[in-house]
Design a protein around this motif. Structure first.
Motif, PDB file in Angstrom:
ATOM      1  N   THR A  27       0.823  -1.195   0.000  1.00 14.47           N
ATOM      2  CA  THR A  27       0.000   0.000   0.000  1.00 14.47           C
ATOM      3  C   THR A  27       0.866   1.258   0.000  1.00 14.47           C
ATOM      4  OG1 THR A  27      -1.652   1.235   1.246  1.00 14.47           O
ATOM      5  CG2 THR A  27      -0.083  -0.068   2.502  1.00 14.47           C
ATOM      6  N   LEU A  28       0.303   2.320  -0.522  1.00 13.80           N
ATOM      7  CA  LEU A  28       0.988   3.598  -0.529  1.00 13.80           C
ATOM      8  C   LEU A  28       0.766   4.383   0.755  1.00 13.80           C
ATOM      9  CD1 LEU A  28       0.443   4.850  -4.187  1.00 13.80           C
ATOM     10  CD2 LEU A  28       2.530   3.934  -3.167  1.00 13.80           C
ATOM     11  N   GLU A  29       0.149   3.721   1.738  1.00 18.76           N
ATOM     12  CA  GLU A  29      -0.106   4.384   3.010  1.00 18.76           C
ATOM     13  C   GLU A  29       1.183   4.954   3.581  1.00 18.76           C
ATOM     14  OE1 GLU A  29      -2.114   1.985   5.831  1.00 18.76           O
ATOM     15  OE2 GLU A  29      -2.032   3.483   7.417  1.00 18.76           O
ATOM     16  N   SER A  30       1.117   6.214   3.944  1.00 20.75           N
ATOM     17  CA  SER A  30       2.204   7.002   4.529  1.00 20.75           C
ATOM     18  C   SER A  30       3.218   7.500   3.503  1.00 20.75           C
ATOM     19  CB  SER A  30       2.920   6.248   5.646  1.00 20.75           C
ATOM     20  OG  SER A  30       3.851   5.343   5.117  1.00 20.75           O
ATOM     21  N   TYR A  31       3.079   7.105   2.241  1.00 22.16           N
ATOM     22  CA  TYR A  31       3.989   7.616   1.211  1.00 22.16           C
ATOM     23  C   TYR A  31       3.444   8.900   0.605  1.00 22.16           C
ATOM     24  CZ  TYR A  31       6.689   3.271   1.026  1.00 22.16           C
ATOM     25  OH  TYR A  31       7.503   2.209   1.316  1.00 22.16           O
ATOM     26  N   ALA A  32       4.328   9.860   0.440  1.00 20.81           N
ATOM     27  CA  ALA A  32       4.018  10.978  -0.427  1.00 20.81           C
ATOM     28  C   ALA A  32       4.385  10.576  -1.852  1.00 20.81           C
ATOM     29  CB  ALA A  32       4.800  12.221  -0.014  1.00 20.81           C
ATOM     30  N   MET A  33       3.680  11.122  -2.809  1.00 18.31           N
ATOM     31  CA  MET A  33       3.885  10.761  -4.205  1.00 18.31           C
ATOM     32  C   MET A  33       4.228  12.005  -5.015  1.00 18.31           C
ATOM     33  SD  MET A  33       3.400   7.540  -4.228  1.00 18.31           S
ATOM     34  CE  MET A  33       3.355   7.248  -5.999  1.00 18.31           C
ATOM     35  N   GLY A  34       5.086  11.808  -5.972  1.00 17.89           N
ATOM     36  CA  GLY A  34       5.481  12.928  -6.811  1.00 17.89           C
ATOM     37  C   GLY A  34       5.457  12.560  -8.275  1.00 17.89           C
ATOM     38  N   TRP A  35       5.335  13.581  -9.093  1.00 20.52           N
ATOM     39  CA  TRP A  35       5.493  13.447 -10.541  1.00 20.52           C
ATOM     40  C   TRP A  35       6.681  14.313 -10.956  1.00 20.52           C
ATOM     41  CZ3 TRP A  35       3.129  10.133 -13.803  1.00 20.52           C
ATOM     42  CH2 TRP A  35       1.921   9.553 -13.404  1.00 20.52           C
ATOM     43  N   ALA A  49       3.656  17.201  -6.266  1.00 24.79           N
ATOM     44  CA  ALA A  49       3.694  16.165  -5.251  1.00 24.79           C
ATOM     45  C   ALA A  49       2.459  16.270  -4.386  1.00 24.79           C
ATOM     46  CB  ALA A  49       4.962  16.292  -4.397  1.00 24.79           C
ATOM     47  N   ILE A  50       2.137  15.158  -3.736  1.00 25.08           N
ATOM     48  CA  ILE A  50       0.952  15.107  -2.892  1.00 25.08           C
ATOM     49  C   ILE A  50       1.250  14.246  -1.678  1.00 25.08           C
ATOM     50  CG2 ILE A  50      -0.007  13.149  -4.201  1.00 25.08           C
ATOM     51  CD1 ILE A  50      -2.802  14.396  -3.700  1.00 25.08           C
ATOM     52  N   SER A  51       0.825  14.715  -0.521  1.00 27.71           N
ATOM     53  CA  SER A  51       1.029  13.964   0.701  1.00 27.71           C
ATOM     54  C   SER A  51      -0.005  12.845   0.815  1.00 27.71           C
ATOM     55  CB  SER A  51       0.922  14.892   1.916  1.00 27.71           C
ATOM     56  OG  SER A  51      -0.427  15.329   2.072  1.00 27.71           O
ATOM     57  N   TRP A  52       0.189  11.981   1.797  1.00 27.29           N
ATOM     58  CA  TRP A  52      -0.795  10.924   2.040  1.00 27.29           C
ATOM     59  C   TRP A  52      -2.169  11.538   2.312  1.00 27.29           C
ATOM     60  CZ3 TRP A  52      -2.257   6.197   1.437  1.00 27.29           C
ATOM     61  CH2 TRP A  52      -3.233   5.651   2.263  1.00 27.29           C
ATOM     62  N   GLY A  53      -2.188  12.645   3.027  1.00 24.35           N
ATOM     63  CA  GLY A  53      -3.443  13.287   3.390  1.00 24.35           C
ATOM     64  C   GLY A  53      -4.046  14.166   2.310  1.00 24.35           C
ATOM     65  N   GLY A  54      -3.302  14.377   1.218  1.00 23.37           N
ATOM     66  CA  GLY A  54      -3.864  15.121   0.097  1.00 23.37           C
ATOM     67  C   GLY A  54      -3.354  16.535  -0.075  1.00 23.37           C
ATOM     68  N   SER A  55      -2.396  16.961   0.722  1.00 28.47           N
ATOM     69  CA  SER A  55      -1.800  18.290   0.508  1.00 28.47           C
ATOM     70  C   SER A  55      -0.971  18.249  -0.764  1.00 28.47           C
ATOM     71  CB  SER A  55      -0.922  18.664   1.684  1.00 28.47           C
ATOM     72  OG  SER A  55      -1.685  18.765   2.869  1.00 28.47           O
ATOM     73  N   THR A  56      -1.096  19.296  -1.573  1.00 37.35           N
ATOM     74  CA  THR A  56      -0.451  19.303  -2.891  1.00 37.35           C
ATOM     75  C   THR A  56       0.580  20.417  -3.025  1.00 37.35           C
ATOM     76  OG1 THR A  56      -2.254  20.655  -3.771  1.00 37.35           O
ATOM     77  CG2 THR A  56      -2.449  18.258  -4.011  1.00 37.35           C
ATOM     78  N   TYR A  57       1.545  20.167  -3.887  1.00 41.01           N
ATOM     79  CA  TYR A  57       2.637  21.109  -4.133  1.00 41.01           C
ATOM     80  C   TYR A  57       2.967  21.058  -5.612  1.00 41.01           C
ATOM     81  CZ  TYR A  57       2.925  20.349   0.862  1.00 41.01           C
ATOM     82  OH  TYR A  57       2.600  20.247   2.184  1.00 41.01           O
ATOM     83  N   THR A  97       7.875   8.509  -1.845  1.00 46.60           N
ATOM     84  CA  THR A  97       8.842   8.859  -0.816  1.00 46.60           C
ATOM     85  C   THR A  97       8.200   8.807   0.561  1.00 46.60           C
ATOM     86  OG1 THR A  97      10.327  10.590   0.006  1.00 46.60           O
ATOM     87  CG2 THR A  97       8.314  11.331  -1.071  1.00 46.60           C
ATOM     88  N   THR A  98       9.010   8.478   1.560  1.00 43.23           N
ATOM     89  CA  THR A  98       8.542   8.516   2.938  1.00 43.23           C
ATOM     90  C   THR A  98       8.934   9.831   3.607  1.00 43.23           C
ATOM     91  OG1 THR A  98      10.573   7.411   3.661  1.00 43.23           O
ATOM     92  CG2 THR A  98       8.668   6.010   3.190  1.00 43.23           C
ATOM     93  N   TRP A  99       9.591  10.723   2.873  1.00 43.75           N
ATOM     94  CA  TRP A  99      10.078  11.979   3.433  1.00 43.75           C
ATOM     95  C   TRP A  99       9.029  13.068   3.447  1.00 43.75           C
ATOM     96  CZ3 TRP A  99      15.194  13.350   4.994  1.00 43.75           C
ATOM     97  CH2 TRP A  99      16.103  12.302   4.930  1.00 43.75           C
ATOM     98  N   GLY A 100       7.889  12.806   2.843  1.00 41.44           N
ATOM     99  CA  GLY A 100       6.915  13.874   2.683  1.00 41.44           C
ATOM    100  C   GLY A 100       7.070  14.496   1.314  1.00 41.44           C
ATOM    101  N   PRO A 101       6.054  15.172   0.822  1.00 35.42           N
ATOM    102  CA  PRO A 101       6.121  15.706  -0.542  1.00 35.42           C
ATOM    103  C   PRO A 101       7.234  16.736  -0.695  1.00 35.42           C
ATOM    104  CG  PRO A 101       4.254  16.593   0.643  1.00 35.42           C
ATOM    105  CD  PRO A 101       4.810  15.489   1.502  1.00 35.42           C
ATOM    106  N   ARG A 102       8.048  16.581  -1.706  1.00 38.99           N
ATOM    107  CA  ARG A 102       9.190  17.463  -1.918  1.00 38.99           C
ATOM    108  C   ARG A 102       9.636  17.411  -3.358  1.00 38.99           C
ATOM    109  NH1 ARG A 102      12.633  16.839   2.177  1.00 38.99           N
ATOM    110  NH2 ARG A 102      10.839  16.241   3.434  1.00 38.99           N
ATOM    111  N   ALA A 103      10.428  18.401  -3.722  1.00 38.44           N
ATOM    112  CA  ALA A 103      10.861  18.524  -5.108  1.00 38.44           C
ATOM    113  C   ALA A 103      12.166  17.795  -5.400  1.00 38.44           C
ATOM    114  CB  ALA A 103      11.014  19.996  -5.468  1.00 38.44           C
ATOM    115  N   ASP A 104      12.888  17.381  -4.385  1.00 36.69           N
ATOM    116  CA  ASP A 104      14.195  16.757  -4.559  1.00 36.69           C
ATOM    117  C   ASP A 104      14.040  15.302  -4.978  1.00 36.69           C
ATOM    118  OD1 ASP A 104      17.100  16.345  -2.359  1.00 36.69           O
ATOM    119  OD2 ASP A 104      16.736  15.765  -4.441  1.00 36.69           O
TER     120      ASP A 104
END
Length: 121
Positions: A27-35, A49-57, A97-104
């Motif tokens: 599962t992607l639970e707790s993962y942030a996802m990025g494009w 990028a988007i956090s598990w909870g849906g915050s977007t960047y 990523t497990t680091w939270g949504p980020r650009a790196d």
């Protein structure tokens, strides 16, 4: 985690595409996802990028045109791309990523294989 990106293709300038990134293996639970996207000879570029909870960047240049979303029940992340421009032509990659949504990109652990988007003028 295995990531499978899909939805790329050829579209005219001004058109839209919706990319999908389906995860398997866990599962992607707790993962942030990025494009990210990349053209030959250039570095991989952060898109959104988007956090598990849906915050977007978003990268500023794509804010307002691209929308990232996720369906945690389906273990899938989406990238809705609107008002596409020829300069959006690239291979698009999803990543987790497990680091939270980020650009790196170096902070992302898992990567999909990429899906090609070509925007004609």
């Amino acid at each position: 985690v295995q990531l499978q990106a899909s939805g790329g293709g050829l579209v005219q300038a001004g058109g839209s595409l919706r990319l999908s990134c389906a995860a398997s293996g866990r599962t992607l639970e707790s993962y942030a996802m990025g494009w990210f996207r990349q053209v030959p000879g250039k570095e991989r570029e952060f898109v959104a990028a988007i956090s598990w909870g849906g915050s977007t960047y978003y990268t500023d240049s794509m804010k307002g045109r691209f929308v990232i979303s996720r369906d945690n029940a389906k273990n899938t992340v989406y990238l809705e791309m609107n008002s596409l421009k020829p300069e959006d032509t690239a291979a698009y990659y999803c990543a987790a990523t497990t680091w939270g949504p980020r650009a790196d990109p170096s902070k992302y652990l898992y990567w999909g294989q990429g899906t090609q988007v070509t925007v004609s003028s």
